[in-house]
Write a protein that holds these residues in place. Structure first.
Motif, mmCIF file in Angstrom:
data_model
loop_
_atom_site.group_PDB
_atom_site.id
_atom_site.type_symbol
_atom_site.label_atom_id
_atom_site.label_comp_id
_atom_site.label_asym_id
_atom_site.label_seq_id
_atom_site.Cartn_x
_atom_site.Cartn_y
_atom_site.Cartn_z
ATOM 1 N N LEU A 29 0.847 -1.182 0.000
ATOM 2 C CA LEU A 29 0.000 0.000 0.000
ATOM 3 C C LEU A 29 0.882 1.231 0.000
ATOM 4 O O LEU A 29 2.076 1.155 0.270
ATOM 5 C CB LEU A 29 -1.007 0.023 1.150
ATOM 6 N N SER A 30 0.272 2.357 -0.305
ATOM 7 C CA SER A 30 0.995 3.631 -0.337
ATOM 8 C C SER A 30 0.606 4.484 0.853
ATOM 9 O O SER A 30 -0.579 4.549 1.211
ATOM 10 C CB SER A 30 0.674 4.393 -1.622
ATOM 11 N N LEU A 31 1.594 5.140 1.416
ATOM 12 C CA LEU A 31 1.359 6.080 2.501
ATOM 13 C C LEU A 31 1.233 7.495 1.938
ATOM 14 O O LEU A 31 1.678 7.762 0.812
ATOM 15 C CB LEU A 31 2.512 6.048 3.507
ATOM 16 N N ALA A 32 0.665 8.377 2.735
ATOM 17 C CA ALA A 32 0.636 9.787 2.374
ATOM 18 C C ALA A 32 2.082 10.266 2.224
ATOM 19 O O ALA A 32 2.963 9.848 2.979
ATOM 20 C CB ALA A 32 -0.083 10.589 3.449
ATOM 21 N N ASN A 33 2.329 11.123 1.267
ATOM 22 C CA ASN A 33 3.682 11.606 1.006
ATOM 23 C C ASN A 33 3.996 12.777 1.932
ATOM 24 O O ASN A 33 4.067 13.934 1.512
ATOM 25 C CB ASN A 33 3.821 12.011 -0.465
ATOM 26 N N ASP A 34 4.165 12.463 3.207
ATOM 27 C CA ASP A 34 4.406 13.463 4.238
ATOM 28 C C ASP A 34 5.244 12.785 5.328
ATOM 29 O O ASP A 34 4.769 11.847 5.980
ATOM 30 C CB ASP A 34 3.064 13.949 4.792
ATOM 31 N N GLN A 35 6.458 13.245 5.529
ATOM 32 C CA GLN A 35 7.382 12.601 6.459
ATOM 33 C C GLN A 35 6.844 12.557 7.893
ATOM 34 O O GLN A 35 7.065 11.592 8.611
ATOM 35 C CB GLN A 35 8.758 13.282 6.432
ATOM 36 N N SER A 119 -9.023 -3.388 5.584
ATOM 37 C CA SER A 119 -7.651 -3.795 5.268
ATOM 38 C C SER A 119 -7.602 -4.432 3.881
ATOM 39 O O SER A 119 -6.697 -4.166 3.097
ATOM 40 C CB SER A 119 -7.145 -4.775 6.328
ATOM 41 N N ALA A 120 -8.585 -5.268 3.568
ATOM 42 C CA ALA A 120 -8.622 -5.937 2.263
ATOM 43 C C ALA A 120 -8.782 -4.932 1.126
ATOM 44 O O ALA A 120 -8.285 -5.163 0.024
ATOM 45 C CB ALA A 120 -9.744 -6.968 2.223
ATOM 46 N N ASP A 121 -9.470 -3.809 1.378
ATOM 47 C CA ASP A 121 -9.634 -2.772 0.362
ATOM 48 C C ASP A 121 -8.336 -2.016 0.099
ATOM 49 O O ASP A 121 -8.062 -1.620 -1.033
ATOM 50 C CB ASP A 121 -10.679 -1.728 0.801
ATOM 51 N N LYS A 122 -7.552 -1.797 1.142
ATOM 52 C CA LYS A 122 -6.378 -0.924 1.055
ATOM 53 C C LYS A 122 -5.105 -1.645 0.626
ATOM 54 O O LYS A 122 -4.278 -1.077 -0.067
ATOM 55 C CB LYS A 122 -6.129 -0.246 2.407
ATOM 56 N N TRP A 123 -4.945 -2.864 1.083
ATOM 57 C CA TRP A 123 -3.724 -3.613 0.801
ATOM 58 C C TRP A 123 -3.901 -4.380 -0.504
ATOM 59 O O TRP A 123 -4.872 -5.100 -0.684
ATOM 60 C CB TRP A 123 -3.415 -4.588 1.938
ATOM 61 N N HIS A 124 -2.946 -4.233 -1.398
ATOM 62 C CA HIS A 124 -3.014 -4.873 -2.711
ATOM 63 C C HIS A 124 -2.099 -6.092 -2.747
ATOM 64 O O HIS A 124 -0.899 -5.984 -2.444
ATOM 65 C CB HIS A 124 -2.623 -3.879 -3.806
ATOM 66 N N LEU A 125 -2.674 -7.213 -3.096
ATOM 67 C CA LEU A 125 -1.921 -8.457 -3.182
ATOM 68 C C LEU A 125 -0.891 -8.357 -4.304
ATOM 69 O O LEU A 125 -1.217 -7.947 -5.413
ATOM 70 C CB LEU A 125 -2.884 -9.613 -3.437
#
Length: 133
Positions: A29-35, A119-125
Protein backbone atom coordinates in the motif's frame (compact mmCIF):
# COMPACT_ATOMS: atom_id res chain seq x y z
CA UNK A 1 27.95 -9.21 15.21
CA UNK A 2 25.79 -7.89 18.02
CA UNK A 3 22.00 -8.31 18.29
CA UNK A 4 21.30 -4.83 16.92
CA UNK A 5 23.40 -5.53 13.79
CA UNK A 6 21.36 -8.67 13.10
CA UNK A 7 18.19 -6.64 12.62
CA UNK A 8 19.28 -4.43 9.73
CA UNK A 9 18.32 -4.69 6.05
CA UNK A 10 21.90 -5.33 4.96
CA UNK A 11 22.05 -8.46 7.12
CA UNK A 12 18.63 -9.81 6.15
CA UNK A 13 15.95 -11.07 8.49
CA UNK A 14 15.68 -14.51 10.01
CA UNK A 15 12.54 -16.52 9.27
CA UNK A 16 10.69 -18.47 11.93
CA UNK A 17 10.30 -22.17 11.18
CA UNK A 18 7.11 -24.10 11.85
CA UNK A 19 6.62 -27.87 12.25
CA UNK A 20 4.09 -27.75 9.39
CA UNK A 21 3.93 -26.33 5.88
CA UNK A 22 3.34 -22.61 5.51
CA UNK A 23 2.88 -20.13 2.72
CA UNK A 24 3.51 -16.41 2.35
CA UNK A 25 1.48 -13.53 1.01
CA UNK A 26 2.91 -10.19 -0.01
CA UNK A 27 0.80 -7.05 -0.08
CA UNK A 28 1.54 -3.39 -0.65
CA UNK A 29 0.00 0.00 0.00
CA UNK A 30 0.99 3.63 -0.34
CA UNK A 31 1.36 6.08 2.50
CA UNK A 32 0.64 9.79 2.37
CA UNK A 33 3.68 11.61 1.01
CA UNK A 34 4.41 13.46 4.24
CA UNK A 35 7.38 12.60 6.46
CA UNK A 36 5.54 13.60 9.64
CA UNK A 37 2.64 11.26 8.79
CA UNK A 38 5.03 8.45 7.82
CA UNK A 39 6.78 8.82 11.17
CA UNK A 40 3.39 8.60 12.94
CA UNK A 41 2.45 5.51 10.90
CA UNK A 42 5.67 3.81 11.97
CA UNK A 43 5.04 4.76 15.61
CA UNK A 44 1.47 3.40 15.49
CA UNK A 45 2.93 0.05 14.48
CA UNK A 46 5.60 0.01 17.19
CA UNK A 47 5.44 -2.51 20.02
CA UNK A 48 4.59 0.28 22.45
CA UNK A 49 1.79 1.95 20.47
CA UNK A 50 0.18 -0.77 18.38
CA UNK A 51 -3.16 -2.00 19.64
CA UNK A 52 -3.04 -5.44 21.25
CA UNK A 53 -6.62 -6.13 20.14
CA UNK A 54 -5.50 -5.70 16.51
CA UNK A 55 -2.49 -7.99 16.98
CA UNK A 56 -4.74 -10.59 18.62
CA UNK A 57 -7.28 -10.28 15.82
CA UNK A 58 -4.63 -10.86 13.15
CA UNK A 59 -3.54 -14.06 14.88
CA UNK A 60 -7.14 -15.16 15.48
CA UNK A 61 -7.86 -15.35 11.73
CA UNK A 62 -4.90 -17.68 11.21
CA UNK A 63 -1.99 -15.38 10.37
CA UNK A 64 1.14 -16.75 12.04
CA UNK A 65 3.54 -13.91 11.31
CA UNK A 66 3.20 -10.47 9.78
CA UNK A 67 5.98 -8.07 8.88
CA UNK A 68 5.90 -4.60 7.38
CA UNK A 69 8.71 -3.18 5.28
CA UNK A 70 8.93 0.42 4.11
CA UNK A 71 10.66 2.32 1.34
CA UNK A 72 9.79 5.99 1.12
CA UNK A 73 5.95 5.96 0.82
CA UNK A 74 5.59 2.28 -0.10
CA UNK A 75 4.82 -0.32 2.55
CA UNK A 76 5.09 -4.04 1.88
CA UNK A 77 3.41 -6.57 4.14
CA UNK A 78 4.59 -10.17 4.40
CA UNK A 79 2.18 -12.64 5.96
CA UNK A 80 3.14 -16.20 6.89
CA UNK A 81 0.17 -18.54 7.17
CA UNK A 82 -0.61 -22.25 7.38
CA UNK A 83 -0.71 -23.92 3.97
CA UNK A 84 -4.53 -24.31 4.13
CA UNK A 85 -5.11 -20.63 4.95
CA UNK A 86 -7.84 -18.99 2.83
CA UNK A 87 -7.06 -15.29 2.37
CA UNK A 88 -10.51 -13.92 1.42
CA UNK A 89 -12.27 -15.75 4.24
CA UNK A 90 -9.69 -14.56 6.77
CA UNK A 91 -9.91 -10.93 5.59
CA UNK A 92 -13.72 -11.06 5.88
CA UNK A 93 -13.41 -12.34 9.47
CA UNK A 94 -10.75 -9.75 10.30
CA UNK A 95 -12.92 -6.87 9.05
CA UNK A 96 -15.69 -7.85 11.49
CA UNK A 97 -13.55 -8.07 14.62
CA UNK A 98 -13.94 -5.52 17.46
CA UNK A 99 -12.07 -2.26 16.92
CA UNK A 100 -10.71 -3.37 13.53
CA UNK A 101 -12.57 -0.69 11.56
CA UNK A 102 -11.62 1.92 14.16
CA UNK A 103 -7.96 0.96 13.61
CA UNK A 104 -8.38 1.01 9.83
CA UNK A 105 -9.93 4.48 9.97
CA UNK A 106 -7.11 5.75 12.18
CA UNK A 107 -4.31 4.47 9.95
CA UNK A 108 -6.14 5.54 6.78
CA UNK A 109 -5.40 9.16 7.77
CA UNK A 110 -1.72 8.30 7.28
CA UNK A 111 -2.16 6.13 4.21
CA UNK A 112 -3.08 7.08 0.69
CA UNK A 113 -6.60 5.91 1.52
CA UNK A 114 -9.99 7.01 2.84
CA UNK A 115 -11.80 6.26 6.08
CA UNK A 116 -14.27 3.38 5.87
CA UNK A 117 -11.98 1.12 3.84
CA UNK A 118 -11.13 -2.31 5.21
CA UNK A 119 -7.65 -3.80 5.27
CA UNK A 120 -8.62 -5.94 2.26
CA UNK A 121 -9.63 -2.77 0.36
CA UNK A 122 -6.38 -0.92 1.06
CA UNK A 123 -3.72 -3.61 0.80
CA UNK A 124 -3.01 -4.87 -2.71
CA UNK A 125 -1.92 -8.46 -3.18
CA UNK A 126 1.41 -8.67 -4.99
CA UNK A 127 2.00 -11.26 -7.68
CA UNK A 128 5.22 -13.23 -7.65
CA UNK A 129 6.58 -13.12 -11.18
CA UNK A 130 10.10 -14.43 -10.57
CA UNK A 131 11.53 -17.19 -8.48
CA UNK A 132 15.17 -18.32 -8.43
CA UNK A 133 14.64 -21.98 -9.26
Amino acid sequence: MNKQDENTPNNGYASKKYPFSTKRYFKTLSLANDQKLIKEYRLLHSKERSWQVIRDGIRSVGILEMELFIYETTVCMVMETPIDFELNSAMDKLAKLPQQQEWEDLVSTLQNSKAGKTSADKWHLMERFFYLY
